[in-house]
Write an enzyme that holds these catalytic residues in place. Structure first.
Site, PDB file in Angstrom:
ATOM      1  N   SER A  18       0.833  -1.196   0.000  1.00 58.07           N
ATOM      2  CA  SER A  18       0.000   0.000   0.000  1.00 58.07           C
ATOM      3  C   SER A  18       0.873   1.253   0.000  1.00 58.07           C
ATOM      4  CB  SER A  18      -0.940  -0.058   1.206  1.00 58.07           C
ATOM      5  OG  SER A  18      -1.979   0.866   1.088  1.00 58.07           O
ATOM      6  N   ARG A  29     -12.065   6.880   8.713  1.00 58.22           N
ATOM      7  CA  ARG A  29     -11.575   5.510   8.827  1.00 58.22           C
ATOM      8  C   ARG A  29     -12.590   4.518   8.248  1.00 58.22           C
ATOM      9  NH1 ARG A  29      -6.909   2.736   8.870  1.00 58.22           N
ATOM     10  NH2 ARG A  29      -6.901   0.981  10.324  1.00 58.22           N
ATOM     11  N   ASP A  69      -8.277  -6.624  -4.957  1.00 55.69           N
ATOM     12  CA  ASP A  69      -7.883  -5.279  -4.509  1.00 55.69           C
ATOM     13  C   ASP A  69      -8.387  -4.271  -5.543  1.00 55.69           C
ATOM     14  OD1 ASP A  69      -6.644  -2.908  -3.773  1.00 55.69           O
ATOM     15  OD2 ASP A  69      -4.655  -3.782  -3.558  1.00 55.69           O
ATOM     16  N   HIS A 128      -7.961  -5.179  -0.673  1.00 54.29           N
ATOM     17  CA  HIS A 128      -6.665  -4.548  -0.459  1.00 54.29           C
ATOM     18  C   HIS A 128      -6.004  -5.032   0.832  1.00 54.29           C
ATOM     19  CE1 HIS A 128      -3.588  -1.527  -0.656  1.00 54.29           C
ATOM     20  NE2 HIS A 128      -3.956  -1.000   0.487  1.00 54.29           N
ATOM     21  N   ASP A 129      -6.810  -5.274   1.847  1.00 53.49           N
ATOM     22  CA  ASP A 129      -6.294  -5.697   3.150  1.00 53.49           C
ATOM     23  C   ASP A 129      -5.583  -7.042   3.119  1.00 53.49           C
ATOM     24  OD1 ASP A 129      -6.521  -3.835   5.082  1.00 53.49           O
ATOM     25  OD2 ASP A 129      -8.330  -4.637   6.028  1.00 53.49           O
TER      26      ASP A 129
END
Lengths: 391, 391
Positions: free
Chosen positions: B164, B233, B330, B363-364
């Site tokens: 990232s 967030r 992602d 993405h995580d």
């Protein structure tokens, strides 16, 4: 209706239209809502174009999305800078041809564009409902539309057509009033709101409710939660576009500068675009309506009450012919969700056509002029002619 | 380092680690920033695991993402409930094997986890910098890391590895200090922040700046912009997941109830999850740091200063061997963006391997334990052995 006015670009306009209002569920009556609550009286704003034939068999019901309204086509007055939101589709000789069809669009229950919503006066208090407005669902919106059809003496609808939250209403119409709906065109929509879609709506709602001006919904007459609503709209706009469309439209282009200025604020065009969309939205939309309508979308799960959540069972009562349309770059309601509904329809041996339109513009594509969509819808409507008497 | 403690699940831990700090650019010196401004003194917090060999040739530099810190592995004290953020990867016998390598991770410039950032004291005023903190870029972060390497006497880095925003730093290292970087592993990252990624960051920033407690950045010692930061967030978390992972993890499951309650608040599990993530974040992260680091990510365009925006020219100075890894689900930094960088590397005849890991977690995924990633990285590092003297 139908008086041509000068500033229609392609020369085919429905001309001047008029917003009308129908009120029902007057005391002591109420519209029974899915939550168990009731509401009354209920006013529904609506507009129509074209001419109703004598048998009332040429009705098309257009259903709008989250922030839309009854003003689908034409102009209220000649000097209006812009026509209604689906003027590219609805008009003489257009995809939904007002020379043939009588086209109705009503503002959804819970909105702020003429129909009863949280900004309306609660007769019990003489004040705006605000968050005393009862929670509503897609079913409730459709029930209110059914009242309008009854009022207009319409017993059969040749086609119900709508995209996004409007598409959810299309599906609800078909399973709730199967005997009334000859055909249906759900566009860029889903049978059940996904966790991803709920997530975006929830963050948008949190943004409104975090704005101190929201004041637990009681901001009428005072400062409005403009910042929160603008951010909510910005979140929405991201989901209406696509990675590809944003790359093509904005890329990394800077806004009114030739080099990075290294400051907070809209340096990139995409930032400027989102801020513009957010600021434009707060001029026309009520934050509480945004809360209620997004909740209605989140609640939407067509199968929930029909046979233990089975989509196949939900569609088993349908009698409509379907044209299901999705867009290749729509990641809010992706094509696989449309395919899921088509599969459930086919298991019921329903007459369904499906088309994924290859378009880069994301979820918003259904609102953009596109001759492929015009042709799909006009062809589909023509194919119904044997069902509907000639006008 | 290396004292095993009991609560490591797979028995391989780096044990107790210690956060250290290095300060440079002390008056009258300054770190020259890409914006043209300067800052000093600069403190960089860092941690290390493993043992530096005598030739200092077994160094691996791990670079963290937006909200990460220097605490990549192990525990500060035995009773810590959780190890560092990449403990699954960094440890004895793990993907990045601390029996072989000396692994360093430093907190990025602009953060709030020990390195100089907007919450640090501005020596000119004796107050927190707040928004007087100068705008920083990925280049500036990497320049500060280079100062740390100089301080530690490290002239060659066997591998720079990060995902990232950490991956952006990896790429920057390779083009800025090509002679120092033997190899590089950019994970789940991009060569330039897309309009979509900028859009999400901008909405998140707007959410913080709309919070009245933000107070134009001057909230230290007072109420913090917790609501705004929590919403920021939540937006981030949506982009870290995927449609598929959210469907599998949450679907339309309700939170602590068996039927819809028709009220605002977290009815669906996905809403509850996002609110939890938002609330957890405000306990540990500074809102101004969020603003600065997201801006740095948005500014990131590896090619901008290298030969008229050409990625091929940007990589032309690189001497590193590359392993580029993307994740199939992602959508923040999609695989096509990794392929773009691989293509530019190949045009420079660089030694590059590319792998798209098929994973549903969005993405995580790069942060989650995955033996495929362990094997890819450990294999890649072993392949470098002929370049690096045996330890």
């Amino acid at each position: 209706m139908g008086k041509a006015i000068e500033h229609d670009q392609d020369g085919s306009t429905v001309g001047i239209v008029e917003k009308q209002a129908f009120t029902f569920a007057e005391q002591p009556n109420e519209l029974a809502l899915e939550s168990g609550a009731g509401i009354g009286p209920v006013t529904i704003a609506y507009e129509s174009c074209g001419t109703l034939n004598k048998d009332k068999t040429n009705v098309i019901l257009v259903l709008h999305a989250l922030s839309g309204d009854s003003h689908m086509a034409g102009f209220y007055k000649p000097e209006d800078p812009k026509p209604g939101w689906w003027d590219s589709m609805v008009g003489p000789g257009k995809g939904i041809d007002t020379d043939k069809y009588f086209v109705i669009c009503s503002n959804i229950l819970g909105s702020c564009m003429g129909s009863t919503g949280p900004a309306s006066i609660n007769p019990a208090t003489g004040q705006e409902y605000a968050i005393d407005f009862p929670m509503i669902t897609i079913t409730d919106m459709v029930k209110a539309q059914k009242e309008l059809m009854d009022h207009l003496g319409i017993k059969k609808i040749l086609s119900v057509i709508g995209g996004s939250v409007g598409g959810m209403q299309v599906l609800e119409w078909c399973v709730r009033y199967p005997e009334m709906v000859v055909s249906a065109v759900p566009l860029a929509t889903t049978c059940r709101h996904s966790a991803l879609a709920i997530a975006f709506n929830e963050v948008a709602r949190q943004s409104i409710m975090a704005d101190p001006n929201w004041n637990n919904g009681g901001y009428y007459g005072g400062k409005k939660p403009d910042m929160g609503l603008a951010i909510a709209r910005m979140i929405g706009h991201i989901t209406y576009l696509s990675d590809e469309s944003m790359r093509l439209k904005f890329g990394r282009k800077l806004q009114n500068r030739s080099a990075l200025s290294f400051e907070f604020g809209a340096e990139f065009q995409v930032e400027s675009y989102l801020q513009y969309q957010g600021n434009k939205f707060i001029e026309r939309f009520d934050a509480n309506s945004f809360l209620y309508i997004t909740k209605a979308a989140d609640y939407f799960d067509l199968a929930r009450e029909y046979g233990k959540g089975s989509l196949v069972k939900a569609f088993s009562r349908c009698q409509s012919k379907f044209l299901v349309i999705s867009y290749s770059s729509d990641w809010l309601y992706p094509t696989y969700q449309s395919k899921e509904m088509v599969k459930a329809m086919k298991k019921n041996d329903m007459d369904v056509s499906f088309c994924e339109i290859d378009a880069q513009w994301g979820h918003d594509a259904f609102l953009l002029p596109d001759s492929r969509l015009d042709n799909l819808i006009s062809g589909f409507l023509r194919s119904l002619c044997h069902d509907a008497p000639a006008i």
